[in-house]
Design a protein around this motif. Structure first.
Motif, short mmCIF file in Angstrom:
data_model
loop_
_atom_site.label_atom_id
_atom_site.label_comp_id
_atom_site.label_asym_id
_atom_site.label_seq_id
_atom_site.Cartn_x
_atom_site.Cartn_y
_atom_site.Cartn_z
N ARG A 34 0.75 -1.12 0.13
CA ARG A 34 0.23 0.02 0.13
C ARG A 34 0.99 1.12 0.20
NH1 ARG A 34 -2.23 -2.16 4.71
NH2 ARG A 34 -1.37 -0.40 5.84
N PHE A 35 0.43 2.34 -0.16
CA PHE A 35 0.94 3.60 -0.49
C PHE A 35 1.63 3.93 0.69
CE2 PHE A 35 1.08 8.28 0.27
CZ PHE A 35 1.98 8.68 -0.79
N GLN A 52 1.88 14.43 -1.95
CA GLN A 52 0.79 14.49 -2.95
C GLN A 52 1.40 13.99 -4.25
OE1 GLN A 52 -2.29 14.76 -2.40
NE2 GLN A 52 -2.83 14.58 -4.74
N LYS A 55 2.07 10.34 -4.07
CA LYS A 55 0.94 9.53 -4.16
C LYS A 55 0.42 9.42 -5.65
CE LYS A 55 -3.33 8.37 -1.87
NZ LYS A 55 -4.04 8.62 -0.58
N GLN A 56 0.61 10.27 -6.39
CA GLN A 56 0.15 10.44 -7.81
C GLN A 56 1.33 9.69 -8.54
OE1 GLN A 56 0.22 14.28 -9.67
NE2 GLN A 56 -0.30 13.65 -11.76
N TYR A 58 2.81 6.86 -7.26
CA TYR A 58 2.58 5.64 -6.84
C TYR A 58 1.20 4.98 -7.72
CZ TYR A 58 0.94 1.90 -3.96
OH TYR A 58 0.59 0.51 -3.21
N GLN A 59 0.27 5.85 -8.08
CA GLN A 59 -0.93 5.54 -8.46
C GLN A 59 -0.91 5.18 -9.99
OE1 GLN A 59 -3.88 8.65 -7.44
NE2 GLN A 59 -4.28 7.47 -5.43
N GLU A 60 0.16 6.02 -10.72
CA GLU A 60 0.50 5.73 -11.84
C GLU A 60 1.37 4.60 -12.32
OE1 GLU A 60 2.46 9.38 -13.19
OE2 GLU A 60 0.73 10.60 -13.10
N CYS A 61 2.06 4.27 -11.25
CA CYS A 61 2.93 2.98 -11.36
C CYS A 61 2.13 1.83 -10.95
CB CYS A 61 4.12 3.19 -10.56
SG CYS A 61 5.50 4.59 -10.91
N HIS A 62 1.28 1.90 -10.00
CA HIS A 62 0.51 0.64 -9.44
C HIS A 62 -0.98 0.61 -9.53
CE1 HIS A 62 4.23 -0.51 -7.47
NE2 HIS A 62 4.41 0.74 -7.12
N GLY A 63 -1.66 1.43 -10.32
CA GLY A 63 -2.88 1.63 -10.80
C GLY A 63 -3.85 2.00 -9.71
#
Length: 63
Positions: A34-35, A52, A55-56, A58-63
């Protein structure tokens, strides 16, 4: 005879090694990190980024 034994041991080692890697990567009981678990490592690697942006990323790399 020695070559056959060494070849067999090598093949078994490779099969077990690859199997462990695949199992560890596809662990069905765990959705991955998890992040929040990764945040301290990300802060070490990217000290100039704010939370921030991390987090962005992380979301781009892990969906």
């Amino acid at each position: 005879m020695k070559k056959k034994i060494i070849s067999l041991l090598f093949a078994v080692t490779m099969v077990l090694g690859v199997g462990n890697v695949v199992f560890a990567h596809n662990d069905s009981g765990n959705e991955g990190w998890r992040f929040e678990e990764m945040l301290h490592l990300m802060k070490e690697m990217h000290p100039k980024m704010d939370q921030q942006d991390m987090k962005q990323m992380y979301q781009e790399c892990h969906g």
